[in-house]
Design an enzyme around this catalytic site. Structure first.
Site, PDB file in Angstrom:
ATOM      1  N   ARG A   1       0.904  -5.935  -9.596  1.00 41.22           N
ATOM      2  CA  ARG A   1       0.892  -6.079  -8.134  1.00 41.22           C
ATOM      3  C   ARG A   1       2.269  -5.673  -7.636  1.00 41.22           C
ATOM      4  O   ARG A   1       3.272  -6.194  -8.097  1.00 41.22           O
ATOM      5  CB  ARG A   1       0.458  -7.484  -7.717  1.00 41.22           C
TER       6      ARG A   1
ATOM      7  N   HIS B   1       3.045 -12.498  -4.780  1.00 39.77           N
ATOM      8  CA  HIS B   1       1.769 -13.175  -5.022  1.00 39.77           C
ATOM      9  C   HIS B   1       0.996 -13.359  -3.716  1.00 39.77           C
ATOM     10  O   HIS B   1      -0.181 -13.066  -3.619  1.00 39.77           O
ATOM     11  CB  HIS B   1       2.053 -14.530  -5.689  1.00 39.77           C
TER      12      HIS B   1
ATOM     13  N   TYR C   1      11.693 -13.425  -9.345  1.00 35.06           N
ATOM     14  CA  TYR C   1      11.302 -13.520 -10.749  1.00 35.06           C
ATOM     15  C   TYR C   1      10.997 -12.192 -11.439  1.00 35.06           C
ATOM     16  O   TYR C   1      10.689 -12.174 -12.612  1.00 35.06           O
ATOM     17  CB  TYR C   1      10.111 -14.479 -10.900  1.00 35.06           C
TER      18      TYR C   1
END
Lengths: 325, 355
Positions: B256, B260, B269
């Site tokens: 992706r 999120h 991250y």
């Protein structure tokens, strides 16, 4: 026809459902060849075969999850969870999907699953086989919860649950599986969901209970009568929705009410029923509504279950307390 | 980090847009219409996705789960389904839903927090997005199982992410699928991260696909940014299922590009170099475009017209969604049960009075 036990009545109901409706599928652990650990599915596998009566792997979440999928694709699954203490892995499927699917799909896919669950204590079963956590489920909008206390009601309620267009949790009081025998009608008949049963009429006090606690309550009521106290006993049968009308009608007549359940006291269904009475019959009350329940401790191993669960003497003592308020 | 990407994977179109030998054979058999449709769907879905993020920033839709980067995995797999097949998506599968015939308006409505967006038209068998991770996988197994018991031909497909493969529901569904040999496709879009947690922390297995071995059915690992490979692998799995040969697990390795959800910040991250590599070198649409250009199938003018058409369709869907009359408060009871109890009717009336 010879008298039937409750477990035979349930078997008879499942038989009718399988025989009359091709879309009915019975599934669960040991329900096939073994006929269920309590023999509630005895003979069904031999009669209807492997594609109608299905032994599954040990997975409560997948039993309920797959049942939801089956219902989406046009079948009517009647799933068995072996004991109420083992239902928790399926909790997510029940709460987040089974109860919500009709709402979430705006009526397109109701999760028309029946979940049969033996519940309650009184049979000296091993640890964790005796839970009575019905209020975890009655708190969830979107599922109906019922429990019979007689063989006749067991078959009729089960068939009503199977024909119901919505998910139904069908709690089976293990202690009553074989303790009572009565004539049950042959063929298909239904006991409507949402209707309580007046077990006996009385004038002084309304006793409300369900499942395993009904015979205990009835026995205490009989004893009370000898002391000159006339109790009306109501078997709730349908825990969600609750038949408020029958409760309120009775309490308005007697002016006193008591709820007996084996589940822990705090946030048990007794609290809900007390509120219903307060909201709708407060001015008729001559004493506070009393609860006789299991204790707010985990259901003990069976050496201590007789004192943990409400018993006849405790119920009788509570009846006397209410009457002398 | 993401481990050995290419480990055991099936790829038909290289990142330079070159067909492999196996890919060329598949390509040969496909119609120009299908080839163009892959591209058009991916472009449409990306346009929608980008617009959805903008709408969220403007406060016109709520928290949104973007899918950019995963278009090939979604379009390729969905394109292999028929309209009769059941789709059990997670919350990032708007692309799948669109290909299966879900109106875009519904998808906007869903992200506007409106339950009308959950409902598919009667001929579209796409269930509402399952929010609790992996919980939809047993449903797909049950729906597929019902097809098998009724001796019908439709199959079911469950979509889920790499994080879902750590959940019990995934394993229990795999186990049931294998034991009962149901016609189900378990389609994992492994985008490397479950919110912030990398796949290496989800599983000690090197791949998702290899988990199928324990359940004794085939597991395929496919380059999830290669629409042709995803399509072909899914198609073959579906054919297998329809022939009564049981379930297949497919792992589409993808990424992706964004966070999120619009409430997340993936920079916390993920190393920038990794993100850049996926965006610049592994983009599913850019790669497929190269192939179409090499094959003389992409007309620049046509492409431009299509992009305009996409924008118009998106505008139209937003207008429709935003102008739809709000549901009354008492609607929360409308589809609670086939028949409401007295108590529910009373509460519904109480809500009605709030109007």
């Amino acid at each position: 026809m010879s008298p039937s036990t409750m477990v035979q009545a349930i078997q008879s109901g499942l038989y009718e459902a399988l025989a009359q409706h091709d879309e009915v599928i019975v599934l669960g652990e040991d329900v096939g060849k073994n006929g269920g650990v309590f023999r509630a599915t005895e003979g069904l596998w031999a009669q209807f075969g492997d594609e109608r009566v299905i032994d599954t792997p040990l997975s409560e979440a997948a039993i309920i999850g797959a049942s939801i999928g089956m219902a989406i694709n046009g079948l009517k699954p009647v799933a068995e969870i072996q004991f109420m203490g083992f239902i928790y892995p399926a909790m997510e499927q029940i709460v987040t999907h089974m109860a919500r699917l009709r709402t979430r799909t705006q009526g397109a896919y109701p999760a028309t699953v029946v979940v049969r669950v033996p519940y309650g204590g009184g049979i000296r079963a091993p640890e964790l086989h005796c839970d009575s956590t019905e209020s975890l489920f009655t708190h969830i909008p979107g599922i109906k919860v019922v429990t019979p206390s007689t063989p006749k009601d067991a078959k009729g309620l089960l068939l009503a649950a199977i024909r119901d267009p919505d998910p139904v949790l069908f709690l089976e009081p293990m202690q009553l599986y074989r303790s009572i025998k009565e004539e049950i009608p042959a063929g298909w008949y239904e006991i409507p969901i949402g209707e309580a049963r007046r077990v006996c009429e009385g004038d002084d006090l309304t006793l409300i209970s369900w499942g395993t606690m009904v015979p205990v309550t009835e026995a205490a009521a009989k004893q009370a009568l000898q002391l000159g106290i006339s109790c009306e006993v109501i078997d709730l049968r349908s825990l969600s929705p609750i038949d408020e009308e029958t409760i309120i009608q009775s309490v308005k007549k007697t002016g006193r009410a008591m709820i007996i359940h084996e589940a822990p006291k705090t946030a048990g269904l007794g609290a809900e029923i007390t509120s219903i009475i307060n909201e709708q019959a407060f001015l008729y009350l001559e004493a506070p509504v009393k609860r006789v329940t299991g204790y707010d401790a985990p259901v003990p191993m069976y050496a201590l279950e007789d004192t943990y669960r409400p018993h006849q003497e405790r119920v009788l003592k509570a009846i006397q307390e209410v009457m002398s308020f | 980090m993401l481990g050995q990407l290419e480990k055991d994977w099936i790829q038909y179109v290289s990142i330079e847009g070159q067909l492999t030998e196996a890919g060329a054979a598949i390509w040969e058999e496909m119609s120009d219409r299908d080839k163009k449709q892959f591209y058009q769907w991916m472009v449409y879905i990306r346009s929608f996705d980008r617009r959805a993020i903008l709408l969220q920033r403007q406060g016109r839709i709520g928290t949104y789960a973007p899918l950019e980067g995963q278009e090939a995995a979604q379009v390729g797999s969905a394109y292999a389904l028929t309209a009769q097949d059941f789709v059990f998506p997670s919350y990032r599968e708007h692309g799948v839903a669109l290909v299966q015939g879900m109106p875009l308006t519904q998808i906007f409505l869903y992200w506007m927090g409106r339950v009308e967006g959950c409902k598919a038209p009667t001929d579209v068998r796409v269930l509402p997005p399952a929010v609790p991770i992996a919980t939809q996988i047993p449903h797909a197994v049950g729906a597929a199982w019902a097809s098998k018991l009724k001796k019908e031909k439709e199959i079911a497909i469950a979509y889920f992410g790499d994080g879902a493969t750590s959940e019990g529901d995934f394993h229990e569904a795999c186990n049931f699928s294998g034991v009962f040999q149901v016609p189900v496709i378990l389609f994992c879009q492994n985008n490397g991260y479950a919110i912030s947690v990398p796949f290496s922390r989800q599983s000690a297995s090197e791949t998702v696909a290899e988990k199928a071995k324990a359940y004794n059915f085939p597991g395929y690992r496919v380059d999830g940014n290669d629409v042709l490979a995803v399509y072909d692998v899914t198609k073959r799995a579906i054919e297998r299922a329809r022939r009564g040969e049981g379930p297949t697990l497919i792992e589409a390795v993808t990424y992706r590009k964004g966070s999120h959800t619009t409430a997340d910040d993936a920079r916390r991250y993920r190393p920038q170099a990794e993100v850049d590599e996926w965006i610049k070198e592994r983009d599913p649409i850019a790669r497929y475009r190269k192939l179409l250009v090499l094959d003389g199938l992409l007309d620049e003018r046509e492409d431009e017209d299509w992009r305009k058409e996409c924008d118009e369709k998106i505008d139209q869907a937003i207008r429709e969604a935003e102008s739809l009359t709000p549901l009354p408060p008492e609607h929360v009871f409308t589809h609670l049960f086939a028949q409401l109890s007295k108590q529910e009717k009373a509460q519904q009336a109480e809500l009605r009075e709030e109007r």
